[in-house]
Design a protein around this motif. Structure first.
Motif, mmCIF file in Angstrom:
data_model
loop_
_atom_site.group_PDB
_atom_site.id
_atom_site.type_symbol
_atom_site.label_atom_id
_atom_site.label_comp_id
_atom_site.label_asym_id
_atom_site.label_seq_id
_atom_site.Cartn_x
_atom_site.Cartn_y
_atom_site.Cartn_z
ATOM 1 N N ALA A 37 0.706 -1.056 0.133
ATOM 2 C CA ALA A 37 0.139 0.039 0.014
ATOM 3 C C ALA A 37 0.810 1.353 0.303
ATOM 4 C CB ALA A 37 -0.792 0.067 1.153
ATOM 5 N N CYS B 239 -4.319 3.101 -4.847
ATOM 6 C CA CYS B 239 -4.112 4.272 -3.842
ATOM 7 C C CYS B 239 -5.906 4.029 -3.131
ATOM 8 C CB CYS B 239 -4.138 5.509 -4.251
ATOM 9 S SG CYS B 239 -2.368 5.929 -4.448
ATOM 10 N N ILE B 240 -6.794 3.811 -4.044
ATOM 11 C CA ILE B 240 -8.173 3.781 -3.680
ATOM 12 C C ILE B 240 -8.118 2.577 -2.981
ATOM 13 C CG2 ILE B 240 -10.465 3.625 -4.567
ATOM 14 C CD1 ILE B 240 -9.794 5.491 -6.841
ATOM 15 N N ARG B 241 -7.576 1.431 -3.707
ATOM 16 C CA ARG B 241 -7.871 -0.002 -2.889
ATOM 17 C C ARG B 241 -7.316 0.255 -1.546
ATOM 18 N NH1 ARG B 241 -5.072 -5.531 -5.126
ATOM 19 N NH2 ARG B 241 -5.448 -6.911 -3.296
ATOM 20 N N TYR B 242 -6.292 0.576 -1.112
ATOM 21 C CA TYR B 242 -5.350 0.550 -0.064
ATOM 22 C C TYR B 242 -5.673 2.007 0.948
ATOM 23 C CZ TYR B 242 -2.858 -3.518 -1.985
ATOM 24 O OH TYR B 242 -2.438 -4.742 -2.485
ATOM 25 N N GLY B 243 -6.680 2.683 0.429
ATOM 26 C CA GLY B 243 -6.677 4.050 1.349
ATOM 27 C C GLY B 243 -5.487 4.973 1.266
ATOM 28 N N GLN B 244 -4.338 4.639 0.268
ATOM 29 C CA GLN B 244 -3.180 5.595 0.401
ATOM 30 C C GLN B 244 -3.530 7.041 -0.183
ATOM 31 O OE1 GLN B 244 -0.336 6.888 1.371
ATOM 32 N NE2 GLN B 244 0.405 4.673 1.282
ATOM 33 N N LEU B 245 -3.372 8.046 0.730
ATOM 34 C CA LEU B 245 -3.632 9.170 0.161
ATOM 35 C C LEU B 245 -2.254 9.997 -0.130
ATOM 36 C CD1 LEU B 245 -6.109 10.661 2.738
ATOM 37 C CD2 LEU B 245 -6.533 10.130 0.606
#
Length: 308
Positions: free
Chosen positions: A207, A241-247
């Motif tokens: 992630a 990024c969306i999959r892992y909530g990575q901002l």
């Protein structure tokens, strides 16, 4: 009892991943060392346990590993330094000095950590790439002795990589790019991209690290005018990024997508996407970067995103 449990756990997961002792040990430790650990005849240090589990794509169960006061202090400092850099806060000098000074002399894996993040600090504080590149290479050669900047990465025997080894390779690629060695840089980063896609990687590590690789590759391909490939990389990065909530890299990958679309002469779509990227950056308190990127877009495409 703890000695027996950690060795048994390593062996269990090694076999579950269909790995031989030779492949897991690699250049991280001697096969005889791994054998003694698995048989409960040797207590492994926490860094070695971390490295072995990292190569298997797992978080290390460090709660089962005996840790001295110095071990615990270094572990805490590693956590703070790694997270600081991941969030683009590079003021790590004091922490690095504490890391190197606490307790007895660092072992090889601890030394590798220190050398790598010291080079990162130098890179982000004005030391030229000609000087930092050998530092990155020396850090990597502590665990991958066959590595050489003069060799193609595909010719080097590499089975499994630890998290820190992947990070060092990424920074070597970035430094080579800064030195205009773009072909070698792209080759290294493409190797890492393929590694992430073909090996088991800890979900938390993936992630954080995989979007960075996709961001850099999409950026380079876009700057080279290879818009189709750049767009594919940026969209894959956004999805990750969306999959892992990575901002952290999310708005920059969105910006890359917008930049690429502008390059493909899809101005309306590209401008709209860049506006979205700037909104997210502002929400993340990255206004200075919004101003710098807006100036870049204005210079290249004649579009103004900053209200006067």
């Amino acid at each position: 009892m703890e000695q027996y449990l950690i060795g048994k756990t390593i062996k269990e997961f090694r076999l579950r991943n269909n790995l031989s002792q030779e492949k897991l040990a690699g250049t991280t430790c001697a096969i005889s060392t791994l054998s003694r650990i698995e048989n409960g005849d040797q207590i492994p240090g926490w860094k070695l346990v971390e490295a072995l589990f990292s190569k298997m794509g797992m978080s290390a169960p460090l709660h089962t590993v005996p840790m001295s006061k110095t071990d615990l202090e270094r572990w805490k400092l590693e956590y703070e330094i790694t997270n600081s850099v991941a969030n683009r806060n590079y003021e790590t000098k004091t922490m690095l000095e504490r890391y190197n000074a606490c307790g007895p002399k660092p072992d090889i894996l601890e030394k590798q950590f220190y050398m790598f993040f010291s080079a990162v600090y130098d890179t982000t504080h004005g030391i030229p790439p000609q000087k930092t590149l050998p530092c990155y290479a020396d850090a990597l050669k502590l665990s991958i002795k066959s590595f050489s900047l003069n060799k193609d990465i595909s010719s080097i025997s590499i089975n499994l990589l630890t998290k820190i080894e992947r990070m060092i390779l990424n920074n070597i690629a970035l430094t080579l790019y800064d030195l205009n060695e773009k072909k070698q840089a792209t080759s290294l980063l493409t190797f890492l991209k393929t590694y992430f896609e073909s090996h088991t990687i800890d979900e938390n590590e993936k992630a954080k690290d995989y979007p960075v690789i996709l961001y850099n590759l999409s950026n380079w391909e876009g700057l080279a005018g290879n818009y189709k490939e750049a767009l594919k990389l940026a969209e894959t990065g956004i999805t990750q990024c969306i999959r892992y909530g990575q901002l952290t890299y999310f708005p920059y990958l969105i910006f890359n997508k917008g930049y690429i679309l502008l390059g493909m002469e899809k101005r309306a779509e590209g401008k709209k996407i860049i506006e979205h990227a700037f909104i997210i950056m502002d929400e993340l308190s990255k206004h200075a970067e919004v101003v710098a990127l807006s100036k870049k877009i204005n210079e290249i495409f004649g579009l103004d995103f900053i209200e006067k």
